[in-house]
Write a protein that holds these residues in place. Sequence first.
Motif, short mmCIF file in Angstrom:
data_model
loop_
_atom_site.label_atom_id
_atom_site.label_comp_id
_atom_site.label_asym_id
_atom_site.label_seq_id
_atom_site.Cartn_x
_atom_site.Cartn_y
_atom_site.Cartn_z
N VAL A 1 4.21 9.97 -9.96
CA VAL A 1 5.47 10.32 -9.31
C VAL A 1 5.52 9.70 -7.93
N LYS A 2 6.43 8.76 -7.76
CA LYS A 2 6.63 8.10 -6.47
C LYS A 2 8.13 7.92 -6.26
N ALA A 3 8.66 8.48 -5.21
CA ALA A 3 10.09 8.39 -4.94
C ALA A 3 10.51 6.93 -4.83
N GLY A 4 11.57 6.57 -5.55
CA GLY A 4 12.10 5.22 -5.48
C GLY A 4 11.33 4.19 -6.27
N ASP A 5 10.41 4.62 -7.14
CA ASP A 5 9.67 3.66 -7.96
C ASP A 5 10.66 2.88 -8.84
N PRO A 6 10.72 1.56 -8.69
CA PRO A 6 11.72 0.79 -9.44
C PRO A 6 11.35 0.56 -10.90
N VAL A 7 10.13 0.91 -11.28
CA VAL A 7 9.71 0.68 -12.66
C VAL A 7 9.21 2.00 -13.24
N PRO A 8 10.10 2.94 -13.51
CA PRO A 8 9.65 4.25 -14.00
C PRO A 8 9.10 4.21 -15.41
N MET A 9 9.36 3.13 -16.15
CA MET A 9 8.94 3.08 -17.55
C MET A 9 7.43 3.02 -17.72
N ASN A 10 6.70 2.65 -16.66
CA ASN A 10 5.24 2.57 -16.80
C ASN A 10 4.53 3.70 -16.07
N ASN A 11 5.26 4.80 -15.82
CA ASN A 11 4.70 5.89 -15.02
C ASN A 11 4.09 7.01 -15.86
N THR A 12 4.34 7.05 -17.17
CA THR A 12 3.93 8.18 -17.99
C THR A 12 3.11 7.72 -19.18
N LEU A 13 2.02 8.45 -19.45
CA LEU A 13 1.20 8.25 -20.64
C LEU A 13 0.99 9.60 -21.31
N THR A 14 0.94 9.60 -22.62
CA THR A 14 0.68 10.83 -23.37
C THR A 14 -0.41 10.57 -24.40
N ALA A 15 -1.12 11.63 -24.75
CA ALA A 15 -2.15 11.55 -25.78
C ALA A 15 -2.36 12.95 -26.33
N THR A 16 -3.10 13.06 -27.42
CA THR A 16 -3.41 14.36 -28.01
C THR A 16 -4.92 14.51 -28.16
N THR B 1 0.85 -1.19 0.00
CA THR B 1 0.00 0.00 0.00
C THR B 1 0.88 1.24 0.00
N THR B 2 0.53 2.19 -0.86
CA THR B 2 1.41 3.35 -1.02
C THR B 2 0.60 4.57 -1.41
N SER B 3 1.22 5.75 -1.26
CA SER B 3 0.64 7.03 -1.69
C SER B 3 1.60 7.69 -2.67
N PHE B 4 1.04 8.44 -3.62
CA PHE B 4 1.88 9.05 -4.64
C PHE B 4 1.10 10.17 -5.33
N TYR B 5 1.83 10.99 -6.08
CA TYR B 5 1.23 12.09 -6.83
C TYR B 5 1.04 11.70 -8.29
N VAL B 6 0.00 12.32 -8.90
CA VAL B 6 -0.23 12.19 -10.33
C VAL B 6 -0.20 13.59 -10.92
N HIS B 7 0.71 13.83 -11.86
CA HIS B 7 0.87 15.13 -12.51
C HIS B 7 0.17 15.11 -13.86
N ALA B 8 -0.53 16.19 -14.18
CA ALA B 8 -1.13 16.37 -15.50
C ALA B 8 -0.58 17.65 -16.11
N LYS B 9 -0.06 17.53 -17.33
CA LYS B 9 0.43 18.69 -18.06
C LYS B 9 -0.23 18.70 -19.44
N ILE B 10 -0.65 19.92 -19.87
CA ILE B 10 -1.24 20.07 -21.20
C ILE B 10 -0.43 21.13 -21.95
N PHE B 11 -0.03 20.75 -23.16
CA PHE B 11 0.78 21.63 -23.99
C PHE B 11 -0.03 22.06 -25.21
N GLY B 12 0.10 23.33 -25.59
CA GLY B 12 -0.62 23.86 -26.72
C GLY B 12 -0.01 23.45 -28.04
N PRO B 13 -0.62 23.89 -29.16
CA PRO B 13 -0.12 23.53 -30.49
C PRO B 13 1.31 23.96 -30.73
N ASP B 14 1.74 25.04 -30.06
CA ASP B 14 3.11 25.52 -30.25
C ASP B 14 4.07 24.96 -29.21
#
Length: 699
Positions: A574-589, A518-531
Motif C-alpha cells: 500500500v503506497k499512496a499514488g502508486d501508478p502501478v497498482p496491478m503488481n501490489n497484491t499476491l494471494t496464495a493458499t 527511494t520510498t516508504s510504504f506499508y505491507v498488509h497481510a490478511k488470512i482468511f479461514g475456510p469459510d
Amino acid sequence: YEGMLLRVENAVCVDPDLGYGEWLVDDGTGPLRIDDYIYHFTPDSGTTYNITGILHYSYGNYKLEPRSADDIEVVQIHDVALTQIVEPSENLYNIGTTIMPSVMLKNNGTAAESVTVTVTVSIPVLTKRSFAKSIAADDGMASKQDSVVYEEELVVPVDPGDSVLVIFNEVTLEWPGDVMFGFTATIPEDDINPDDNTIGTSIFVVEHDAAVTEIVSPTEPIYNLGDVIVPEAVVANNGNMAEDIDVYVRICLYGEEVYSDMATVSVDAGATASVSFDGFTIGQPGDYTVVFWTSVCCDLDATNDTMMTSFFVPEQVLPDTQAFFEPSAGSGWEFGTPQAGPGAAYEGENAWGTDLDANYPDNADWRLVTPPITITGEHPVMMFYHWYAFSDADGGRVEYSTDFGETWTPIEPEGGYPGYSDVFGSDAFVGSSDGWQLVTFDLSGLGDGVYLFALHFMSNDAGNDAGWFIDNFMLTDLSSEVPGDVRAVEIGLPEATLHVGEMFHPWAVVANNLFGPTTSFYVHAKIFGPDGDLLYNYRVLVEDLGAGEVDTAYFPSAFIPVTSGTHRIELTVVKAGDPVPMNNTLTATFDVMSGKALAGVGTEIPRAFYLAPVKPNPFRTATTVEFGLPRAAHVEIGVYDATGRLVKLLVDGEFAAGIHNVGWDGRNASGSRVAAGVYFVRMRTSTGFSAVKRILMLE
C-alpha cells in the motif's frame, strides 16, 4: 456415301488429335473436323491452313476429307510488331548524355521475315534565337513542325514467334528541350496489322540543372539531447553554364519547423560545391527530418533539387551498466560482455544476449521483460540496436502485455519483420541481421496505460546459432521510471504442514521499481479461514527502500489457526499514488491439518486435502512433493514456470485416501533439464481442492 467438294480458308488448327485420324480446325465460323480417311496428314496446333476436301456426314459429325497433299496449304501470316522501347528509358536526360536507341521487335506471323527497322530522332524547329531565349520570349516563334536530327536503318531477320532486341548506334543528346524518338518496322509483304509497326516516345534534355548530390551532415540515425549538428550538403551544377545556386536547409520535429537557413554558392558547369550552415543545438527528443534543396533560374529538372534525411533523438538512453530488463523464470537471457555472436556490444562493454559465450540451446522459450512502462507523450517510440543469427525456423519478436505478463501481444517494428517463423507461427526476426541494426517500434497506437514489453526468443530442436543480442535500449515519450512504483514479489507460506494450534509468522518479499525513487510504504497481510472469515489482519512499514532494492517484510504477530481446512493469505503493498497498482497484491493458499501428523507416509488418512511444502527447497537435482487425500479423488499435480506455462505433469490419475509422494528431477516433459529459477507446484483434485507451492531450483 455421298459428299461434296468444299474448301475452307484461314482455318486454325485448334486440336491436332481428336483420335481416329481426325483433327479440328476453326476459321472463325465454328469448328470443323478434318478426317485422314483418304490422305493422312499430321497438323500443328495453332497453324493456319487452307483445306480442300470432300465433305460428308458420319457418326454424328460433318467431316472434311482432303484427297492429297495438294488439298492442304499452310497459310503464311505476315505480322511484325514493335513491342517496347528499351532505350531511351527515362523521361529526363542531361545534355551530352550518350544513349543507344533500342527497341523490341517481335514476329507474330508464321513466316520468317527480314525486317527493316528505322529510328528517327527529331526536335521541334526553333527560330535562330537560342533555346533559352525562345522559351523566355514565349512569342510563338517556335515552329510546330519537327526537324529530323538523326536517322538510322537496320535490317533484322526474325523467325516466327521470336522477339529480338534491335540496338542502334550511339546518339549523343546535344539538343536541349523536347526530343522525339520514333521507331518504324517494315517488311516486303503486306503486314496484316500495320498499326503496331510504329512506336515512339519523347524525352526532355535538361540544360539548366542544380542538384543536391550528398548530405554530409547529419548522417547518424541517432543523436542525443544537447548535440550540435552543423548541416552540410554537396550541390552540383548539371547545366551547361556557371550558376549562382541558392541552397536551403530546414529541420523539422514531427513536421514543425525548428531550424532553417539559406546560403548562395557559385558553381561552374559540371562542378560541385560543399555548403555548410550555422549549427543547430538539439533541445527536444523526437523524430527529426532534415531537407536540403536548391534553386536556380530555369531549372529544368526539379526531381534532383531536394534531398532528405532523418534522425531520432531519444528521451532516455539506458546506461551501459544498467541491466534494466528482467529475464522470465527459466530464461537463458544474460547481461554482460558478449564473447560469442557479435563478439562485442554495439556500444560500451555490456549487452543482453541469449547466451553471451555460446550458441543458444534447443527448444528455448525465453522472454526478456521490461519493468512497467507508461506512455507520457504523443509520440511514444521504443528503439534498440540488435544483432541476431537464428537457425532454421528459430526467431525473436517483441511483445507487450497490459496485464503484467498474463497475456502477450506481438507488435511489429517499423518496416515489419523480415520473415515468417514456424516456432511463432507469425512474422518475426529470422535468419541473420548481418551486423548490428537499429530497430524502431512506434507505440502511438497503444494508448494510455501501463505496459510490459518483452523480447521473446524461441527455438526448435532442428539446430541452433549465436542467438539474439540487444544494446542501447532507448525510450521517447515513455517512462520506465514510474515514480514510487512498488510491488509484492513473494508470499511467505508455512515451511511445513501447519496444524491447528501451531504458530506461523507471515512474511513477504517486496521490491521498489528499478529506477525508484527511494520510498516508504506499508505491507498488509490478511488470512482468511475456510469459510471466508477474516482471521488475521496485520501491517508492517517498509522504510526507505531504494531504487531497485528488494526487501523481506516480517510480520511479528503470529497467526495461530483454530480450525482445519484451506486458508487463503493475501499480501498487499500500500503506497499512496502508486501508478502501478496491478503488481501490489499476491494471494496464495495453505492447508491447516486438524491434528499433529503421525510419522510414516501412507499410514494415515488425513482429515483434509493438502499439498505439503516441497522438500528439499531449494534443490539442485531432485525434490519430493507430498500430498494428502481424506478420500479417494482424481489428482493432477504439475510443475509450472513463472509465466504460468506447464513444465511437466507429475500426477494425473485416481488416488486412494492417504498420504502420497511424487518426485521431480528438474526435467521437463521431453526429458531435458530445465534452467535454474523459480517454479511452482500446483495441485488440483476432482473435489475442487487447489493449492500451489513455490520451489527454487539451483544451478
